[in-house]
Design an enzyme around this catalytic site. Structure first.
Site, PDB file in Angstrom:
ATOM      1  N   ASP A  51       0.857  -1.191   0.000  1.00 43.76           N
ATOM      2  CA  ASP A  51       0.000   0.000   0.000  1.00 43.76           C
ATOM      3  C   ASP A  51       0.891   1.238   0.000  1.00 43.76           C
ATOM      4  O   ASP A  51       1.745   1.387   0.881  1.00 43.76           O
ATOM      5  CB  ASP A  51      -0.882  -0.056   1.262  1.00 43.76           C
ATOM      6  N   ASP A  55      -4.107   3.793   2.858  1.00 42.20           N
ATOM      7  CA  ASP A  55      -5.547   3.514   3.045  1.00 42.20           C
ATOM      8  C   ASP A  55      -5.790   2.052   3.429  1.00 42.20           C
ATOM      9  O   ASP A  55      -6.933   1.606   3.528  1.00 42.20           O
ATOM     10  CB  ASP A  55      -6.361   3.900   1.792  1.00 42.20           C
ATOM     11  N   ASP A  59      -1.838  -1.175  -3.745  1.00 42.08           N
ATOM     12  CA  ASP A  59      -2.149  -0.412  -4.952  1.00 42.08           C
ATOM     13  C   ASP A  59      -1.017  -0.500  -5.966  1.00 42.08           C
ATOM     14  O   ASP A  59       0.042  -1.075  -5.699  1.00 42.08           O
ATOM     15  CB  ASP A  59      -2.475   1.043  -4.597  1.00 42.08           C
ATOM     16  N   ASP A 128      -5.840 -10.393 -15.604  1.00 45.92           N
ATOM     17  CA  ASP A 128      -6.936 -11.310 -15.306  1.00 45.92           C
ATOM     18  C   ASP A 128      -8.198 -10.817 -16.021  1.00 45.92           C
ATOM     19  O   ASP A 128      -8.694  -9.722 -15.721  1.00 45.92           O
ATOM     20  CB  ASP A 128      -7.163 -11.263 -13.779  1.00 45.92           C
ATOM     21  N   ASP A 230     -10.499 -15.868 -16.484  1.00 41.60           N
ATOM     22  CA  ASP A 230     -11.181 -16.248 -15.248  1.00 41.60           C
ATOM     23  C   ASP A 230     -12.481 -17.007 -15.531  1.00 41.60           C
ATOM     24  O   ASP A 230     -13.335 -16.507 -16.281  1.00 41.60           O
ATOM     25  CB  ASP A 230     -11.508 -14.972 -14.450  1.00 41.60           C
ATOM     26  N   GLU A 284      -8.452 -20.621 -16.951  1.00 43.47           N
ATOM     27  CA  GLU A 284      -8.660 -21.023 -15.556  1.00 43.47           C
ATOM     28  C   GLU A 284      -9.761 -22.070 -15.529  1.00 43.47           C
ATOM     29  O   GLU A 284     -10.889 -21.815 -15.929  1.00 43.47           O
ATOM     30  CB  GLU A 284      -9.077 -19.851 -14.670  1.00 43.47           C
ATOM     31  N   HIS A 351      -4.982 -17.384  -5.110  1.00 46.47           N
ATOM     32  CA  HIS A 351      -5.803 -16.580  -4.189  1.00 46.47           C
ATOM     33  C   HIS A 351      -7.116 -17.271  -3.813  1.00 46.47           C
ATOM     34  O   HIS A 351      -7.900 -16.704  -3.059  1.00 46.47           O
ATOM     35  CB  HIS A 351      -6.090 -15.239  -4.854  1.00 46.47           C
ATOM     36  N   ASP A 352      -7.377 -18.441  -4.377  1.00 51.85           N
ATOM     37  CA  ASP A 352      -8.644 -19.132  -4.099  1.00 51.85           C
ATOM     38  C   ASP A 352      -8.473 -20.334  -3.179  1.00 51.85           C
ATOM     39  O   ASP A 352      -9.445 -21.063  -2.928  1.00 51.85           O
ATOM     40  CB  ASP A 352      -9.272 -19.638  -5.406  1.00 51.85           C
TER      41      ASP A 352
HETATM   42  C1  BGC Z   1     -11.536 -16.501  -9.337  1.00 44.08           C
HETATM   43  C2  BGC Z   1     -12.141 -16.247  -8.013  1.00 44.08           C
HETATM   44  C3  BGC Z   1     -13.449 -15.545  -8.221  1.00 44.08           C
HETATM   45  C4  BGC Z   1     -14.348 -16.293  -9.216  1.00 44.08           C
HETATM   46  C5  BGC Z   1     -15.433 -15.423  -9.719  1.00 44.08           C
HETATM   47  C6  BGC Z   1     -12.529 -17.487  -9.904  1.00 44.08           C
HETATM   48  O1  BGC Z   1     -12.164 -18.418 -10.663  1.00 44.08           O
HETATM   49  O2  BGC Z   1     -10.240 -17.013  -9.299  1.00 44.08           O
HETATM   50  O3  BGC Z   1     -11.322 -15.523  -7.150  1.00 44.08           O
HETATM   51  O4  BGC Z   1     -14.130 -15.444  -7.006  1.00 44.08           O
HETATM   52  O5  BGC Z   1     -13.618 -16.712 -10.328  1.00 44.08           O
HETATM   53  O6  BGC Z   1     -14.914 -14.465 -10.570  1.00 44.08           O
END
Ligand code: BGC
Length: 582
Positions: A51, A55, A59, A128, A230, A284, A351-352
């Protein structure tokens, strides 16, 4: 009779998913060298990286201030989670303007500076693309829901109330798992596979598709180098809305993935956009079979170029642990199926999912460091493009929040509400989240041992993992035994060893529950990887077929010397060894 048995076996193995790979392996065309096959991709979660303005939210200027750190890692490309305008119902995966930067993240000037700064350091940028759905705050949706005759109406999927209740569809994030949300203005339901604020885009509409392609060109013309698609496997829906059998949601990818027109859209996107640039494209999710994955990424199909499949990610979701043999079999099966054709992304975290060291390793104080290096070794020595999640190079582990108030992820929060409404045991729910919640990987990046791990001078949007005092960049940059040092060495080894990128993979002793042992071979070059996933010391007899006469150690996550004696190697708990065999 023998012939019959043989035919039956061939038939069975084909339909159990092995036949396709066998068949493909007979195809002698080698994988063509490509820059994106040789790249090490570093996934950077912008909200939690750095950051710059206090905030509490990471960023773009923050990332710019850390470009030299990224360079020091030796990685080739950065994948940024979504940075576009968003009300952040799902941390940027709900986009309200695809051509603008999220306010909290900065401005388009910051983006241009970031891209130039990365390129100056020879690092590529992958963005993404969230194209299955937009935010309900996107102008398209605002228009679409204003009246049934609005020109944007058909950008989304609607079910008019006079048709009665919509055919049930499962929503990943909805408290009631209901993917249809009623909208009173136009007396209709709209479809949302994810949250209510993420209405699904209607890909059957050519106008929508062309708008999306133009938007993609906008970013590609700026010079970005790749796209992560995605949830793209879900874009094509069966718009006859047929009823699915009871319990279909347990096998959701089979029902939602690889819809009827998916390939048509991908081919169109390839012709109109992708083929005009030298970029990497990552799907993905890759359907539910090896054939699905091949159909997305085989070069002769001209669609995408790399599959990011979920089979490995689906292993290890039980807090009680997992079987190493399952992990070995999954890696080996996918490698074999893609040995000659198509290409895979290799990853253990993103991140999932939780932190890799907490999920696949051992995050106890005694073994966390060894374990983290062992998993890094695995990722960097498999065939396929490594996708490495930020913070794993430091050995960051799950935060394991005790209170629901600490969580920020809509998936966890809504699952909690749902469990509560159903009267489920909330203590066991909370215990499970410590292990599986996505927030475990989303905590702030740990730069140093000052306030908030040096991530922000304000209040971080999500709590910092208390282990930041010892697990951080500043400490690890000074310690040659650190996970960070090990990561850099491992990346350098991969970058200087075509055998680790293109070489054949052969697994040994696949039923061994503790040790993962494999070789990589490319022309005359051969490497051996031995990984002890267990917390015990093991005298491991190597397969007789592995010639170790000239073996020399390239990587070792222990300081003590490692040798092969009488075709046997002594392994310490969580020890990782890489040998050059010739
Ligand atoms: C992303 C997630 C997201 C979902 C909806 C996924 O495949 O990696 O983080 O919540 O798509 O966009």
């Amino acid at each position: 009779m023998r012939n019959f048995t043989f035919l039956l076996l061939v038939y069975l193995s084909f339909f159990l998913g092995e036949g396709y790979s066998q068949q493909k392996n007979n195809d002698k065309r080698e994988n063509k060298p490509m820059w994106w096959k040789e790249a090490v991709v570093y996934q950077l979660y912008p909200r939690s990286f750095k950051d710059s303005d206090g905030d509490g939210v990471g960023d773009l200027k923050g990332i710019i201030s850390k470009l030299d750190y990224l360079k020091s890692l030796g990685i080739d490309a950065v994948w940024l989670n979504p940075i576009f305008s968003s009300p952040n119902d799902d941390n940027g995966y709900d986009i309200s303007d695809y051509r603008n930067i999220m306010k909290e993240f900065g401005t388009m000037n910051d983006f241009d500076e970031l891209l130039a700064g990365l390129h100056k350091r020879n690092i590529k940028l992958v963005l993404d693309m969230v194209l299955n759905h937009s935010s309900d705050e996107h102008e398209w949706f605002k228009q679409a829901k204003s009246s049934r005759s609005n020109p944007y109406r058909n950008y989304y999927h609607w079910w008019p109330e006079e048709k009665g209740k919509p055919t049930p569809r499962y929503s990943f994030f909805d408290v009631n798992s209901d993917a249809w949300k009623y909208d009173a203005t136009t007396k209709s339901y709209y479809l949302h596979y994810f949250s209510q604020k993420q209405p699904d885009l209607n890909w059957e509409n050519e106008k929508l598709r062309n708008e999306v392609y133009d938007m993609m060109k906008f970013w590609l013309d700026k010079g970005i180098d790749g796209l992560r698609m995605d949830a793209f496997q879900y874009v094509s829906k069966d718009t006859t809305w047929k009823k699915y059998p009871l319990g279909y949601e347990k096998d959701i990818i089979k029902y939602y993935g690889m819809g009827p027109n998916l390939h048509q859209y991908l081919k169109e996107m390839n012709t109109k956009v992708i083929s005009k640039y030298n970029i990497m494209t990552v799907a993905e999710g890759a359907g539910s079979t090896l054939e699905d994955a091949h159909s997305l990424v085989d070069e002769d199909r001209q669609e995408l170029n790399m599959a990011y499949h979920f089979e490995i990610m689906d292993i290890g979701n039980d807090p009680k642990g997992y079987q190493l043999t399952d992990l070995k079999k999954a890696f080996s099966k996918w490698d074999q199926a893609f040995a000659k054709k198509g290409w895979l992304a290799i990853f253990l975290a993103n991140h999932d999912v939780p932190r890799m060291v907490s999920k696949y390793g051992n995050d106890s104080p005694e073994f966390r460091r060894f374990s983290s290096k062992l998993l890094t070794t695995l990722i960097m020595t498999m065939r396929g493009t490594p996708f490495y999640f930020n913070g794993d190079e430091l050995g960051m582990s799950n935060i394991k929040f005790d209170k629901i108030e600490d969580y920020r992820d809509i998936a966890t929060i809504n699952a909690y509400k749902s469990a509560k409404a159903k009267g489920e045991n909330l203590d066991s729910f909370m215990d499970k989240q410590k292990f599986i919640s996505r927030d475990n990987t989303r905590t702030p990046f740990q730069w140093n041992n000052s306030l908030n791990a040096g991530f922000t001078t304000g209040t971080p949007w999500i709590k910092v993992n208390p282990n930041y005092k010892t697990v951080n960049v500043a400490v690890e940059e000074k310690d040659p035994e650190s996970e960070l040092f090990y990561f850099k060495k491992m990346v350098a080894l991969r970058k200087s060893s075509p055998v680790l990128v293109y070489g054949d993979y052969e697994v040994f002793d696949i039923e061994n529950p503790d040790v993962y042992c494999y070789t990589r071979m490319h022309g005359a070059a051969k490497m051996l990887v031995v990984l002890n996933f267990s917390a015990k010391s093991i005298s491991y007899p190597l397969d007789k077929g592995i010639n170790t006469t000239e073996a020399r150690v390239l990587m070792n996550n222990y300081k003590t010397q490692a040798t092969i004696l009488n075709h046997q190697v002594d392994l310490k708990p969580l020890q990782a060894l890489v040998f050059q065999l010739n």
